[in-house]
Scaffold this active site. Structure first.
Site, PDB file in Angstrom:
ATOM      1  N   GLU A 136       0.742  -1.295  -0.035  1.00 53.21           N
ATOM      2  CA  GLU A 136      -0.103  -0.160  -0.063  1.00 53.21           C
ATOM      3  C   GLU A 136       0.923   1.302  -0.035  1.00 53.21           C
ATOM      4  O   GLU A 136       0.390   2.182  -0.567  1.00 53.21           O
ATOM      5  CB  GLU A 136      -0.872   0.277   1.144  1.00 53.21           C
ATOM      6  CG  GLU A 136      -2.121  -0.853   0.955  1.00 53.21           C
ATOM      7  CD  GLU A 136      -1.705  -2.449   1.405  1.00 53.21           C
ATOM      8  OE1 GLU A 136      -2.653  -3.366   1.060  1.00 53.21           O
ATOM      9  OE2 GLU A 136      -0.760  -2.699   1.474  1.00 53.21           O
ATOM     10  N   ASP A 144      -3.973  -2.077   5.004  1.00 49.65           N
ATOM     11  CA  ASP A 144      -5.479  -2.228   5.601  1.00 49.65           C
ATOM     12  C   ASP A 144      -5.983  -3.631   5.483  1.00 49.65           C
ATOM     13  O   ASP A 144      -5.211  -4.396   5.513  1.00 49.65           O
ATOM     14  CB  ASP A 144      -6.210  -1.057   4.879  1.00 49.65           C
ATOM     15  CG  ASP A 144      -6.449  -1.573   3.149  1.00 49.65           C
ATOM     16  OD1 ASP A 144      -5.508  -2.134   2.633  1.00 49.65           O
ATOM     17  OD2 ASP A 144      -7.534  -1.050   2.849  1.00 49.65           O
TER      18      ASP A 144
END
Length: 342
Positions: A136, A144
């Site tokens: 990410e 996440d």
């Protein structure tokens, strides 16, 4: 045409991602379809076990389908992405808390959203092609889908290393880091699934498992623990100064990523170590993703890596050293009425 196949075969509820040309990237509807199947089978006594797999050789699931989020966010519509994440995280929590055994068979790329589907299953299988990552920070997000929970429980400072750098794990690494449980070569998966369908016996997975490949990360554990201990600026400086392969690769990856995302990722991993459940960590992660388009680097990261592919993002901060503590705090502040509720 559905991008997820859900059906009951024998004693097994079967969930198969059927989008191989897109590396089985999760669309919003796919998240809803997976959740609906889990809800339907929770109290169905004919389903004794759930098996999650995916079509194709290249990927179990290479992440979330973020192009739609980008297109909405570019127009100032941040609610689409927030709704996607809310519902995806609820699905992730249901996998983590499911009362029946879930077996996830994870070949090829298992990244981001793919970790959210497979990484929280009770029994996680990898093979010779598996490549697992939380990538990410390279697109202006922070790990996440409950990935921070897994990162925070990896040995030593492996979580900080994997979260900040986005670097990939092989099958042996994934088992060492706690992202997978068993190694079974891919050629035996069809036999395994057939037996699971027939018997509903989750214990069969362990009996078929063999010794995984060596883990390069396990070999490098001592060095990773040294490099990734300290503040974000400390970590970056140590990696910059290092002359080993791990240090050089880490420095390159960290300096290429969003500085704000790296700082928030490291802070989130520290906080997640004291969390009691995946559900609690998902709520922490949502504080960041809720703000990622409007106040973070997500839109610019997606533009540079996926849309224009110029690999030359202009981040909000020039370097990790220039990210103020108040900016990190703002991205991770409680959301009040908008907090994740699952």
């Amino acid at each position: 045409m559905s991008e997820v196949s859900t059906r009951i075969i024998g004693k097994a509820g079967r969930i198969t991602l059927t989008r191989p040309k897109a590396l089985n990237a999760l669309s919003y509807q796919m998240c809803l379809d997976i959740e609906a199947a889990l809800d339907a089978w929770r109290d169905d006594d004919t389903v004794e076990i759930v098996v999650i797999d995916a079509e194709g050789d290249k990927a179990f699931c290479a992440g979330g389908d973020i192009q739609a989020m980008y297109e909405h966010g570019l127009k100032g519509d941040y609610d689409y992405g927030r709704t996607f994440w809310r519902d995806e995280y609820r699905m992730n929590a249901k996998i983590a808390e499911y009362p029946k055994p879930i077996v996830a068979l994870m070949q090829g790329f298992v990244m981001g959203g793919g970790v959210g589907v497979g990484g929280h299953a009770g029994i996680r299988v990898v093979c010779e092609t598996s490549q697992v990552a939380m990538p990410e920070t390279g697109i202006g997000l922070a790990p996440d889908v409950g990935g921070t929970y897994l990162l925070s429980r990896a040995p030593g400072k492996l979580g900080e290393y994997l979260g900040a750098t986005s670097l990939r794990m092989n099958a042996g690494d994934a088992i060492h880091a706690g992202f997978a449980d068993h190694y079974i070569e891919r050629e035996y998966w069809l036999d395994l699934v057939s037996e699971l369908e027939e018997t509903g016996n989750a214990g069969l997975v362990a009996t078929m498992a063999t010794t995984p490949p060596e883990s390069p990360l396990a070999r490098a554990q001592t060095e990773i623990d040294r490099l990734f201990d300290g503040t974000p600026a400390d970590i970056a400086a140590k990696c910059d100064a290092g002359d080993s392969e791990i240090a050089r690769a880490s420095a390159k990856a960290i300096r290429r990523a969003s500085p704000l995302s790296v700082c928030c990722t490291l802070a989130n991993i520290t906080r997640a170590r004291n969390a009691e459940s995946v559900r609690q960590v998902l709520a922490y992660e949502f504080e960041f993703t809720y703000r990622a388009m409007e106040h973070g680097d997500f839109l610019e990261g997606v533009r540079a890596q996926i849309i224009d592919k110029d690999r030359n993002p202009t981040w909000r901060h020039a370097s990790i050293e220039e990210v103020p503590e108040e900016d990190i705090a703002r991205m991770r502040a409680p959301l009040g009425d908008e907090a994740l509720s699952i």
